[in-house]
Design an enzyme around this catalytic site. Sequence first.
Site, short mmCIF file in Angstrom:
data_model
loop_
_atom_site.label_atom_id
_atom_site.label_comp_id
_atom_site.label_asym_id
_atom_site.label_seq_id
_atom_site.Cartn_x
_atom_site.Cartn_y
_atom_site.Cartn_z
N ASN A 42 126.10 40.33 -5.59
CA ASN A 42 126.82 41.32 -4.00
C ASN A 42 127.68 40.12 -3.81
OD1 ASN A 42 125.42 43.23 -3.27
ND2 ASN A 42 123.94 41.86 -1.98
N GLY A 94 117.50 41.35 -12.13
CA GLY A 94 116.71 40.94 -13.53
C GLY A 94 116.33 41.30 -13.81
N ALA A 110 115.69 47.69 -5.92
CA ALA A 110 114.56 46.88 -5.88
C ALA A 110 114.69 45.76 -4.91
CB ALA A 110 114.76 46.82 -7.33
N LYS A 169 132.38 48.08 -2.13
CA LYS A 169 130.99 47.59 -1.97
C LYS A 169 130.99 45.92 -1.00
CE LYS A 169 126.51 46.29 -3.75
NZ LYS A 169 125.43 46.22 -2.75
N ASN A 178 118.56 48.89 8.52
CA ASN A 178 120.21 49.33 8.61
C ASN A 178 120.33 51.09 8.67
OD1 ASN A 178 120.58 46.85 6.70
ND2 ASN A 178 120.12 48.63 4.74
O1 PAF Z 1 122.76 43.88 0.49
C1 PAF Z 1 122.04 44.77 1.02
O2 PAF Z 1 121.47 44.64 1.57
C2 PAF Z 1 122.12 46.04 -0.07
O3 PAF Z 1 123.67 45.87 -0.63
C3 PAF Z 1 123.03 47.30 1.11
C4 PAF Z 1 123.57 48.16 0.76
C5 PAF Z 1 123.66 47.03 1.98
C6 PAF Z 1 121.65 48.26 1.57
O4 PAF Z 1 120.50 46.84 2.23
#
Ligand code: PAF
Length: 295
Positions: A91, A2, A117, A174, A192
Amino acid sequence: MGCWWGSRLLKQGHRVKLLMRNRPPDRARIIVEHNNHQDHFNCDTTQIESAVPPESTTSLLVALKAHNTLDALTSISDLLPYYPVILLMQNGMGVVEQIRHAHPDLPLLIGITNQGAYRVDTLHIVQAGQGETWLGCLPSEAVQTGPDAVEDLVNISPGPVRWDPRILSRQWIKLAVNCVINGLTMVENCRNGQLTLPTYRERITNLCEEIETVMSNYVSSDATLILQQEVLRVAAATRENYSSMLQDAQNGRTTEVEYLNGYLCQRADSLNIAVPENQKLYAEIRTVTATRTAL
Ligand code: PAF
């Protein structure tokens, strides 16, 4: 997110009002940090319960966690008909169905971003890298909104923002990326990038194959072929990141698991598709969450 959007719009001379949960001052300042440099943006704020009907051309951008979105919209249900566009940026999947059920016929748009961010304080964010954002309208929407309705949002820069007529495919890809990366980093308690190691390859392949089977019931098969490739690409591109699910768990916040792995397993179940690898990962995430919460 936001704050990031607010700062971009303010930079372009648009009026922005932040609707906030906790009582804010009437004017506040968004701080965006990038490469050890800070940009400051003054903007109007209001407590969500005191919000008044907006001007007719105002869009509502909802950049909240999936599990907070429906309650936030319901708390301003009297105002919702005044917005010509309501852009959802969460998400996971399942939020649109919840909103549709509670508030039919709203002009909903979906936004998907990989803009990096993170928040260091209320209204203070660090912009980590330059990502891309796609906006679109789901095919199931009764009211089909086009790119002209969000021209200002599509045109803001830096960071490309594009209109995508196949936003549902992008949403599923996604979802798959988040189910695998967020889920595995959560149970492995790792960054990650660790998922690009060969030890995880077989598990990632199995998870992706199952997700592809479910996903192919909703979007065309050409969108499903690239799943594993995309998971590994994102894990490498964000190798230093801790996923949002792991960060939420580490900070004692509710995670988005029900809108990611939970949603996937529930869709598989309703289609009678067996997804044992994904069921196992979903169960492991819930166990890890329960253990951490109990500590
Ligand atoms: O939710 C997340 O953390 C992100 O969407 C991603 C792309 C997995 C990167 O950390």
